[in-house]
Design a protein around this motif. Structure first.
Motif, mmCIF file in Angstrom:
data_model
loop_
_atom_site.group_PDB
_atom_site.id
_atom_site.type_symbol
_atom_site.label_atom_id
_atom_site.label_comp_id
_atom_site.label_asym_id
_atom_site.label_seq_id
_atom_site.Cartn_x
_atom_site.Cartn_y
_atom_site.Cartn_z
ATOM 1 N N ALA A 121 0.418 -0.613 -0.379
ATOM 2 C CA ALA A 121 0.151 -0.298 -0.308
ATOM 3 C C ALA A 121 1.105 1.082 -0.085
ATOM 4 O O ALA A 121 0.847 2.121 -0.587
ATOM 5 N N LEU A 122 1.817 1.308 0.946
ATOM 6 C CA LEU A 122 2.823 2.430 0.433
ATOM 7 C C LEU A 122 3.668 2.265 -0.402
ATOM 8 O O LEU A 122 3.371 3.513 -1.109
ATOM 9 N N ALA A 123 4.346 1.717 -0.993
ATOM 10 C CA ALA A 123 4.302 1.587 -2.418
ATOM 11 C C ALA A 123 3.622 2.446 -3.832
ATOM 12 O O ALA A 123 4.336 2.697 -4.027
ATOM 13 N N GLY A 124 2.227 1.690 -3.299
ATOM 14 C CA GLY A 124 1.610 2.267 -4.691
ATOM 15 C C GLY A 124 0.571 3.751 -4.089
ATOM 16 O O GLY A 124 -0.029 4.535 -4.701
ATOM 17 N N GLY A 125 1.308 4.593 -3.033
ATOM 18 C CA GLY A 125 1.337 5.784 -2.426
ATOM 19 C C GLY A 125 0.115 6.168 -1.525
ATOM 20 O O GLY A 125 0.018 7.220 -1.814
ATOM 21 N N ALA A 126 -0.361 5.266 -1.184
ATOM 22 C CA ALA A 126 -2.178 5.178 0.138
ATOM 23 C C ALA A 126 -0.600 6.214 0.955
ATOM 24 O O ALA A 126 0.616 6.281 1.835
ATOM 25 N N GLU A 127 -1.357 6.603 1.722
ATOM 26 C CA GLU A 127 -1.175 7.432 3.244
ATOM 27 C C GLU A 127 -0.797 5.859 3.962
ATOM 28 O O GLU A 127 -1.926 5.133 3.867
ATOM 29 N N VAL A 128 -0.141 7.211 4.646
ATOM 30 C CA VAL A 128 -0.096 5.279 5.993
ATOM 31 C C VAL A 128 -0.777 5.423 6.495
ATOM 32 O O VAL A 128 -1.518 3.880 7.134
#
Length: 293
Positions: A250-257
């Motif tokens: 999710a982080l790698a996909g640009g999601a906020e933490v």
């Protein structure tokens, strides 16, 4: 170039289903047995890949049947295994007992995982080119330190799942962007470092709470808690690894933490409803559907 690079262990799990976990000195009969891929590094790499991230794995396996099983499985999950090295040692093995409530005990023989040192130039390049580096502690600590330093130098987000727990050098913690621990691991690190709050060492700390979900702690910000959905758990093996891999994806996909935390909790809640480590890890469509519910 992979979105997520995982540096970690690759094991084959031998799982015994038992009516109850044996006490010291006690023998119990198994009600079922299975063999499947596992190891915290491999589990997390599979979780990241199935959650939709292009994923590369840096690991060590043996030239044996379990090593071949591992290599074939990585290919099936479309994980870049070009940095997986074959060494003169048996592939790592885990013996796991699981009771009807899904609780487990695990014994790990490191085998080839202990030979994952040092990293070479190609490994460091892969880390530097990734969006997220994901680490655990089933490989030599020096390799973990080296990988985190490579991530810091390359501007890659470094995430460490501090399991199985160990005393960690402050220099390693300083190179991390995110630390993932359970409550026991958090208490150990506070005691071993003398830190009142782990966010004084790592700016973002995720504390997993099992069936209660997870908490997000950030320096000088309010704690965010994401509850887990109520499900019937049959096997907790690999649930924490599923959480970590999904979180990294999710982080790698640009999601906020904050959003990555909810995504990871949903993925882990799906995994505990199935048996095994790798076999229980959900795919992106399933996680999205669980979130929609």
């Amino acid at each position: 170039m992979a979105d997520v690079v995982v540096v970690g262990s690759a094991n084959v799990d031998q799982v015994f289903r038992v009516d109850r976990i044996p006490e010291p000195g006690e023998t119990v009969l198994s009600t079922g047995f299975s063999t499947a891929r596992g190891g915290k590094g491999q589990n997390q790499a599979v979780a990241a890949a199935r959650a939709g991230a292009s994923t590369a794995f840096i690991a060590a396996i043996g030239d044996d049947g379990f090593g071949r099983l591992t290599a074939e499985g990585l290919t099936e999950d479309r994980i870049d295994s070009s940095r997986v090295r074959t060494v003169d040692a048996a592939t790592g093995t885990a013996l796991i007992a699981v009771d009807p409530r899904g609780e487990n005990t695990i014994i790990v023989e490191a085998g080839a995982n202990a030979r994952l040192a040092p990293l070479d130039a190609g490994d460091r390049e892969s880390i530097a080119e990734a969006s997220v580096l994901l680490l655990q502690l089933e490989i030599p600590l020096d390799t973990v330190v080296e990988a985190a330093a490579a991530a810091r130098a390359g501007g890659t987000t470094a995430v460490l799942n501090a399991a199985p727990i160990a005393d960690l050098p402050v220099a390693l913690l300083a190179d991390l962007d995110v630390l993932i621990v359970n409550e026991h691991e958090a208490a150990h690190l506070r005691a071993s470092t003398g830190a009142t709050e782990l966010t004084s060492l790592v700016e973002t700390v995720v504390v997993t709470l099992g069936a209660d979900g997870a908490e997000l702690h950030r320096r000088e910000r309010d704690v965010v808690r994401v509850p887990a959905p109520r499900v019937t758990a049959v096997d907790a093996t690999g649930a924490g690894d599923t959480f970590c891999g999904a979180f990294a994806a999710a982080l790698a996909g640009g999601a906020e933490v904050d959003d990555a935390l909810g995504f990871a909790v949903a993925a882990a809640s799906l995994s505990v409803q199935r048996h095994g480590a790798v076999p229980s890890i959900p795919r992106r469509a399933e996680i999205d559907a669980a979130l929609a519910r």
